[in-house]
Design an enzyme around this catalytic site. Structure first.
Site, PDB file in Angstrom:
ATOM      1  N   ASP A   1      46.089  37.832  30.407  1.00 46.97           N
ATOM      2  CA  ASP A   1      47.337  38.423  30.904  1.00 46.97           C
ATOM      3  C   ASP A   1      48.548  37.677  30.404  1.00 46.97           C
ATOM      4  OD1 ASP A   1      45.198  39.380  32.941  1.00 46.97           O
ATOM      5  OD2 ASP A   1      46.932  40.723  33.072  1.00 46.97           O
TER       6      ASP A   1
ATOM      7  N   ASN B   1      44.088  34.886  33.322  1.00 48.09           N
ATOM      8  CA  ASN B   1      43.299  36.125  33.250  1.00 48.09           C
ATOM      9  C   ASN B   1      42.731  36.394  34.633  1.00 48.09           C
ATOM     10  OD1 ASN B   1      42.235  38.345  31.660  1.00 48.09           O
ATOM     11  ND2 ASN B   1      40.226  37.421  31.934  1.00 48.09           N
ATOM     12  N   LYS B   2      42.022  37.486  34.762  1.00 51.50           N
ATOM     13  CA  LYS B   2      41.491  37.927  36.058  1.00 51.50           C
ATOM     14  C   LYS B   2      40.809  36.793  36.823  1.00 51.50           C
ATOM     15  CE  LYS B   2      41.833  41.105  37.638  1.00 51.50           C
ATOM     16  NZ  LYS B   2      42.937  41.279  38.621  1.00 51.50           N
TER      17      LYS B   2
ATOM     18  N   ARG C   1      54.755  44.021  38.299  1.00 54.38           N
ATOM     19  CA  ARG C   1      53.683  43.014  38.448  1.00 54.38           C
ATOM     20  C   ARG C   1      54.158  41.736  37.740  1.00 54.38           C
ATOM     21  NH1 ARG C   1      47.599  44.862  37.361  1.00 54.38           N
ATOM     22  NH2 ARG C   1      47.180  43.049  38.675  1.00 54.38           N
TER      23      ARG C   1
ATOM     24  N   ALA D   1      46.884  44.046  30.795  1.00 56.64           N
ATOM     25  CA  ALA D   1      48.195  43.587  30.312  1.00 56.64           C
ATOM     26  C   ALA D   1      48.829  44.503  29.251  1.00 56.64           C
ATOM     27  CB  ALA D   1      48.063  42.151  29.804  1.00 56.64           C
TER      28      ALA D   1
ATOM     29  N   GLN E   1      36.873  45.991  38.513  1.00 58.87           N
ATOM     30  CA  GLN E   1      37.209  46.543  37.193  1.00 58.87           C
ATOM     31  C   GLN E   1      36.024  46.469  36.230  1.00 58.87           C
ATOM     32  OE1 GLN E   1      39.132  44.502  38.980  1.00 58.87           O
ATOM     33  NE2 GLN E   1      41.305  44.735  38.543  1.00 58.87           N
TER      34      GLN E   1
ATOM     35  N   ARG F   1      46.331  49.581  34.531  1.00 56.33           N
ATOM     36  CA  ARG F   1      46.247  48.124  34.673  1.00 56.33           C
ATOM     37  C   ARG F   1      45.744  47.558  33.350  1.00 56.33           C
ATOM     38  NH1 ARG F   1      41.661  48.092  33.090  1.00 56.33           N
ATOM     39  NH2 ARG F   1      41.665  45.868  33.536  1.00 56.33           N
TER      40      ARG F   1
HETATM   41  O1  MRU Z   1      44.532  43.225  37.536  1.00 56.03           O
HETATM   42  P1  MRU Z   1      44.217  43.831  36.216  1.00 56.03           P
HETATM   43  O2  MRU Z   1      43.095  44.818  36.247  1.00 56.03           O
HETATM   44  O3  MRU Z   1      45.464  44.375  35.543  1.00 56.03           O
HETATM   45  O4  MRU Z   1      43.706  42.594  35.331  1.00 56.03           O
HETATM   46  C1  MRU Z   1      43.355  42.811  33.998  1.00 56.03           C
HETATM   47  C2  MRU Z   1      42.849  41.600  33.321  1.00 56.03           C
HETATM   48  O5  MRU Z   1      42.782  40.530  33.870  1.00 56.03           O
HETATM   49  C3  MRU Z   1      42.500  41.744  31.875  1.00 56.03           C
HETATM   50  O6  MRU Z   1      41.462  40.866  31.519  1.00 56.03           O
HETATM   51  C4  MRU Z   1      43.734  41.420  31.021  1.00 56.03           C
HETATM   52  O7  MRU Z   1      44.840  42.144  31.451  1.00 56.03           O
HETATM   53  C5  MRU Z   1      43.497  41.702  29.583  1.00 56.03           C
HETATM   54  S1  MRU Z   1      43.438  43.430  29.238  1.00 56.03           S
HETATM   55  C6  MRU Z   1      43.236  43.628  27.574  1.00 56.03           C
END
Ligand code: MRU
Length: 350
Positions: A243, A253-254, A95, A52, A202, A50
């Site tokens: 993302d 983002n998350k 995704r 991006a 995470q 996981r």
């Molecule tokens: O759902 P995830 O764990 O894939 O979400 C990840 C994030 O939101 C990260 O902050 C984003 O992908 C940047 S990773 C360098």
């Protein structure tokens, strides 16, 4: 002290992709080995891999694996090309939010276009070379993001981060955590507050794990503690990953990043987004056009197999949110730092 990431996010060996299975961290360090494209797609969907940039790199290797599956059975170029078309369209559906997935598959399709008249083995070799290059470039870009972003970190700083934008969310080194790593490498005294990042944790499971591995000072907090810490003057800056960044600077983002940005604005704390150019999607005007992934209810109603709510309840579980550009102090990329991001400033960078 060794500040290199000790566990690779992924590696290519014996014509297979080996992914650190992040679902089990920090309790178990186990690699998931993918020998066909469907296994790669499942690994992205199920979030063994996981983040991006990491899912982009994984998808690039997924195309190589799809080519390998055909070559094992026959040497027919037309069959190979049509299997790769199908693999590309399945991979991009794994995704929906992180644009790096589409960006990486597009890069692989360009290689295909260039070599479509070549013998099947040469097509495979070129795809593999491109996937490895995407992987290597990502690590180099993260180091540049770290270098560019470290300037934003004061000599003594307390930094808040959300989710995991570290080595394990990328090819290595990380974006938001790359900035923190670079600041520490420069001898700065950095303390990191990590949001646990519900529902999949995470922050608690992966970011805290990475920071502990590297001896970087860290305190874990629940997501709802962030505002309290800001009110107490304990946070100097916030750094998160992305993302997808729209042309006007709005950033997906998350889930929870938007709440942090509103709190940061209220408390006058700078909020930085660290991301490679491959995360900027100039084809979408604003955050409104970014598809937000909704994941299943059970990620919220259960922790592992244990219910944390009544059987009858259904949870709403968006994986990401949009932070409007005006709440972002700057976007830190490998090419430079864009303060007060907007369409013109981002366009100049691309
Ligand atoms: O759902 P995830 O764990 O894939 O979400 C990840 C994030 O939101 C990260 O902050 C984003 O992908 C940047 S990773 C360098």
């Amino acid at each position: 002290m060794n500040r290199k990431n000790k566990l690779p996010t992924m590696y290519w060996q014996d014509n297979r992709l080996h992914l650190l299975d992040q679902r089990f961290l920090p309790l178990k360090v186990e690699y998931r080995s993918c020998e066909n494209c469907d296994q790669v797609i499942d690994s992205i969907k199920e979030m063994s891999v996981r983040g991006a940039p990491a899912i982009g790199i994984t998808a690039a290797y997924g195309m190589v694996i799809a080519a390998g599956e055909v070559l094992e059975k026959c040497d027919d170029r037309e069959i190979l090309l049509s299997a790769l078309d199908e693999a590309a369209s399945k991979l991009v559906k794994a995704r929906p939010t992180a644009v790096n997935l589409f960006w990486a598959v597009e890069r692989m399709k360009e290689v295909l276009l260039k070599h479509r008249e070549s013998p099947p083995q040469a097509i495979f070799d070129n795809l593999l070379e491109e996937a490895k290059q995407i992987h290597d470039e990502d690590i180099k870009n993260n180091r540049m993001i770290g270098f560019n972003g470290a300037e934003m970190v004061p000599q003594k700083a307390s930094v808040l981060t959300h989710c995991n934008a570290g080595a394990l969310a990328t090819g290595g080194y990380g974006t938001a955590l790359g900035v923190i790593r670079a600041a520490v490498e420069q001898g700065k005294d950095v303390h990191v507050f990590v949001d646990e990042t519900r529902p999949l944790l995470q922050g608690a499971r992966i970011t805290a794990f990475e920071l502990i591995q590297e001896d970087i000072s860290v305190t874990l907090i629940t997501d709802s503690t962030a505002g309290h810490l800001m009110a107490k003057g304990k946070v100097d800056l916030i750094i998160v990953g992305a993302d997808r960044i729209a042309a006007n600077g709005d950033t997906a983002n998350k889930i929870g990043t938007y709440s942090l940005a509103v709190l940061a604005d209220y408390h006058n704390i700078p909020l930085y987004v660290a991301a490679p150019l491959s995360t900027i999607d100039m084809s979408v005007e604003s955050g409104e056009d970014i598809v937000i992934e909704e994941r299943c209810s059970s990620e919220v109603t259960h922790i592992d197999k244990y219910a944390t709510s009544p059987d009858e309840v259904v949870a709403f579980n968006p994986a990401f949110d949009i932070t409007p550009a005006h709440l972002i102090t700057a976007i830190i990329t490998e090419k430079g730092v864009v303060c007060k991001p907007d369409r013109d400033r981002l366009k100049k960078l691309m």
